[in-house]
Design a protein around this motif. Sequence first.
Motif, PDB file in Angstrom:
ATOM      1  N   GLY A  27       0.813  -1.200   0.000  1.00  0.00           N
ATOM      2  CA  GLY A  27       0.000   0.000   0.000  1.00  0.00           C
ATOM      3  C   GLY A  27       0.853   1.259   0.000  1.00  0.00           C
ATOM      4  O   GLY A  27       0.510   2.250  -0.652  1.00  0.00           O
ATOM      5  N   SER A  28       1.969   1.211   0.703  1.00  0.00           N
ATOM      6  CA  SER A  28       2.865   2.372   0.762  1.00  0.00           C
ATOM      7  C   SER A  28       3.403   2.703  -0.621  1.00  0.00           C
ATOM      8  O   SER A  28       3.489   3.876  -1.006  1.00  0.00           O
ATOM      9  CB  SER A  28       4.021   2.093   1.719  1.00  0.00           C
ATOM     10  N   TYR A  29       3.773   1.671  -1.370  1.00  0.00           N
ATOM     11  CA  TYR A  29       4.287   1.889  -2.728  1.00  0.00           C
ATOM     12  C   TYR A  29       3.209   2.476  -3.628  1.00  0.00           C
ATOM     13  O   TYR A  29       3.446   3.464  -4.351  1.00  0.00           O
ATOM     14  CB  TYR A  29       4.797   0.577  -3.329  1.00  0.00           C
ATOM     15  N   ILE A  30       2.026   1.890  -3.602  1.00  0.00           N
ATOM     16  CA  ILE A  30       0.946   2.364  -4.471  1.00  0.00           C
ATOM     17  C   ILE A  30       0.573   3.804  -4.136  1.00  0.00           C
ATOM     18  O   ILE A  30       0.409   4.641  -5.029  1.00  0.00           O
ATOM     19  CB  ILE A  30      -0.274   1.436  -4.350  1.00  0.00           C
ATOM     20  N   ALA A  76      14.374   9.301  -0.005  1.00  0.00           N
ATOM     21  CA  ALA A  76      13.168   9.281   0.838  1.00  0.00           C
ATOM     22  C   ALA A  76      12.645   7.855   0.930  1.00  0.00           C
ATOM     23  O   ALA A  76      12.976   6.997   0.104  1.00  0.00           O
ATOM     24  CB  ALA A  76      12.090  10.198   0.257  1.00  0.00           C
ATOM     25  N   ILE A  77      11.832   7.615   1.940  1.00  0.00           N
ATOM     26  CA  ILE A  77      11.119   6.339   2.016  1.00  0.00           C
ATOM     27  C   ILE A  77       9.641   6.636   2.257  1.00  0.00           C
ATOM     28  O   ILE A  77       9.284   7.638   2.884  1.00  0.00           O
ATOM     29  CB  ILE A  77      11.662   5.397   3.118  1.00  0.00           C
ATOM     30  N   ALA A  78       8.808   5.760   1.737  1.00  0.00           N
ATOM     31  CA  ALA A  78       7.356   5.882   1.924  1.00  0.00           C
ATOM     32  C   ALA A  78       6.873   4.610   2.600  1.00  0.00           C
ATOM     33  O   ALA A  78       6.964   3.525   2.031  1.00  0.00           O
ATOM     34  CB  ALA A  78       6.666   6.068   0.577  1.00  0.00           C
ATOM     35  N   LEU A  79       6.399   4.751   3.816  1.00  0.00           N
ATOM     36  CA  LEU A  79       5.941   3.600   4.599  1.00  0.00           C
ATOM     37  C   LEU A  79       4.770   4.020   5.474  1.00  0.00           C
ATOM     38  O   LEU A  79       4.543   5.215   5.704  1.00  0.00           O
ATOM     39  CB  LEU A  79       7.049   3.074   5.514  1.00  0.00           C
ATOM     40  N   THR A  80       4.042   3.033   5.973  1.00  0.00           N
ATOM     41  CA  THR A  80       3.103   3.324   7.043  1.00  0.00           C
ATOM     42  C   THR A  80       3.901   3.910   8.199  1.00  0.00           C
ATOM     43  O   THR A  80       5.036   3.499   8.454  1.00  0.00           O
ATOM     44  CB  THR A  80       2.404   2.029   7.489  1.00  0.00           C
ATOM     45  N   VAL A  81       3.335   4.849   8.896  1.00  0.00           N
ATOM     46  CA  VAL A  81       4.078   5.584   9.912  1.00  0.00           C
ATOM     47  C   VAL A  81       4.603   4.690  11.042  1.00  0.00           C
ATOM     48  O   VAL A  81       5.603   5.018  11.696  1.00  0.00           O
ATOM     49  CB  VAL A  81       3.203   6.725  10.489  1.00  0.00           C
ATOM     50  N   SER A  82       3.982   3.521  11.235  1.00  0.00           N
ATOM     51  CA  SER A  82       4.281   2.660  12.390  1.00  0.00           C
ATOM     52  C   SER A  82       5.761   2.408  12.663  1.00  0.00           C
ATOM     53  O   SER A  82       6.239   2.653  13.781  1.00  0.00           O
ATOM     54  CB  SER A  82       3.554   1.328  12.234  1.00  0.00           C
ATOM     55  N   PRO A  83       6.567   1.911  11.677  1.00  0.00           N
ATOM     56  CA  PRO A  83       7.956   1.577  11.997  1.00  0.00           C
ATOM     57  C   PRO A  83       8.889   2.786  12.104  1.00  0.00           C
ATOM     58  O   PRO A  83      10.067   2.625  12.396  1.00  0.00           O
ATOM     59  CB  PRO A  83       8.374   0.685  10.823  1.00  0.00           C
ATOM     60  N   MET A  84       8.356   3.979  11.885  1.00  0.00           N
ATOM     61  CA  MET A  84       9.209   5.173  11.868  1.00  0.00           C
ATOM     62  C   MET A  84       8.972   6.112  13.041  1.00  0.00           C
ATOM     63  O   MET A  84       9.669   7.118  13.186  1.00  0.00           O
ATOM     64  CB  MET A  84       8.997   5.925  10.547  1.00  0.00           C
ATOM     65  N   ILE A  85       8.003   5.779  13.897  1.00  0.00           N
ATOM     66  CA  ILE A  85       7.615   6.685  14.977  1.00  0.00           C
ATOM     67  C   ILE A  85       8.794   7.067  15.868  1.00  0.00           C
ATOM     68  O   ILE A  85       9.071   8.252  16.090  1.00  0.00           O
ATOM     69  CB  ILE A  85       6.494   6.053  15.828  1.00  0.00           C
ATOM     70  N   ALA A  86       9.495   6.068  16.398  1.00  0.00           N
ATOM     71  CA  ALA A  86      10.596   6.340  17.326  1.00  0.00           C
ATOM     72  C   ALA A  86      11.700   7.145  16.662  1.00  0.00           C
ATOM     73  O   ALA A  86      12.276   8.059  17.272  1.00  0.00           O
ATOM     74  CB  ALA A  86      11.156   5.030  17.875  1.00  0.00           C
ATOM     75  N   HIS A  87      12.006   6.832  15.406  1.00  0.00           N
ATOM     76  CA  HIS A  87      13.084   7.534  14.691  1.00  0.00           C
ATOM     77  C   HIS A  87      12.708   8.988  14.408  1.00  0.00           C
ATOM     78  O   HIS A  87      13.555   9.881  14.498  1.00  0.00           O
ATOM     79  CB  HIS A  87      13.401   6.817  13.381  1.00  0.00           C
ATOM     80  N   ILE A  88      11.452   9.231  14.075  1.00  0.00           N
ATOM     81  CA  ILE A  88      11.008  10.606  13.816  1.00  0.00           C
ATOM     82  C   ILE A  88      11.054  11.420  15.100  1.00  0.00           C
ATOM     83  O   ILE A  88      11.580  12.542  15.134  1.00  0.00           O
ATOM     84  CB  ILE A  88       9.584  10.611  13.225  1.00  0.00           C
ATOM     85  N   ASN A  89      10.516  10.872  16.172  1.00  0.00           N
ATOM     86  CA  ASN A  89      10.463  11.605  17.437  1.00  0.00           C
ATOM     87  C   ASN A  89      11.843  11.823  18.054  1.00  0.00           C
ATOM     88  O   ASN A  89      12.045  12.772  18.817  1.00  0.00           O
ATOM     89  CB  ASN A  89       9.549  10.880  18.416  1.00  0.00           C
ATOM     90  N   ALA A  90      12.803  10.958  17.697  1.00  0.00           N
ATOM     91  CA  ALA A  90      14.173  11.125  18.205  1.00  0.00           C
ATOM     92  C   ALA A  90      15.008  12.006  17.286  1.00  0.00           C
ATOM     93  O   ALA A  90      16.166  12.304  17.609  1.00  0.00           O
ATOM     94  CB  ALA A  90      14.833   9.758  18.354  1.00  0.00           C
ATOM     95  N   GLY A  91      14.449  12.415  16.154  1.00  0.00           N
ATOM     96  CA  GLY A  91      15.183  13.288  15.229  1.00  0.00           C
ATOM     97  C   GLY A  91      16.119  12.545  14.292  1.00  0.00           C
ATOM     98  O   GLY A  91      16.882  13.169  13.555  1.00  0.00           O
TER      99      GLY A  91
END
Length: 326
Positions: free
Chosen positions: A165-168, A204-219
């Motif tokens: 779904g992320s790719y589409i 860039a990467i396009a994914l469901t937000v789930s696996p990226m939450i910790a990395h985004i919030n940690a900068g």
Amino acid sequence: MAGAGIWNGGLVAAVSLAMLAGSAPDARAQTYPSQSITILVAAPAGGFADGVARAIGEKLGPRLGQSVIVENRGGAGGNLAARLVAQAKADGHTILVSTTSTAINPTLYKNMGYAAGDIRPVAIVGSAPEAIVVHPSNPANNLAEFVKAAKEKSVEFGTAGVGSGSYIAAEYFFKELAKVQTVHVPFQGGAPAVTAALGNHITAIALTVSPMIAHINAGRLKGIGIAAAKRHPVVPTVPTFAESGFPDFHAASWVGFFVPSKSPDAAVTKLNAAINESLKETDVQERLKRFGLDPMFGDVAQTAAFFKSEGEHWGKMVRTLGLSIN
């Protein structure tokens, strides 16, 4: 008199049969489940679909009075597990837990190994929006800035693979809405894509937000767009697509429970109610929150309507892009 006696006996028999027929669904609801329940997860262990299946499965056992076994059967874009459930006995004791792929695959795949009508949705329990993320060194702070740069020079983006779904969603956004040239780099799952972004090995990467939450919030990663109507509380710094001038584009990955299509309505209704009740428990909602999933509640009819609309939504994107997998 004999004739009257036969007629009266026939009437009694007909009424008795009608009463039995009318009570059959209730009886089946009362006896379901009559044996252990097997949940087949159409994804490997460790992902959000697996996590949701196990969180709710733990609650279903005590609630329904039967043991619940969770097995991972990832493969073929989710079609492997779906096919096994489609071919299982239609009594509600074999359940599929899958994602948005279940709505995408009927349009994307020429042969799924089963017909779309062979399974029916029981409950959709949680949804997480798609997001586009870059390395912190990337100068773009939102999608508008990223698209402007992409118009000057083609960029690459990674996903968990063709057909996801992320790719589409990303391919449709870049090609049809933003009108920019991009190069897609498929990874064998979301984890390798995140690793590449953390190492600044991909634009860039396009994914469901789930696996990226910790990395985004940690900068460690920078979210530049989330395909939701409003900013998500678990990643509040990530602007929506609408904030960059694309207000009508929403895309999310969800987790749903399915059974063989001919499973008794009474059993499906009972299972739906048990799943919804399990979803209300605080510890289950906390586990969903860690995956960035918003809980979703609905009866059987509402679930069916949502699943139908998702098939149309994703199917339109697949057809527009001309995607097909043999």
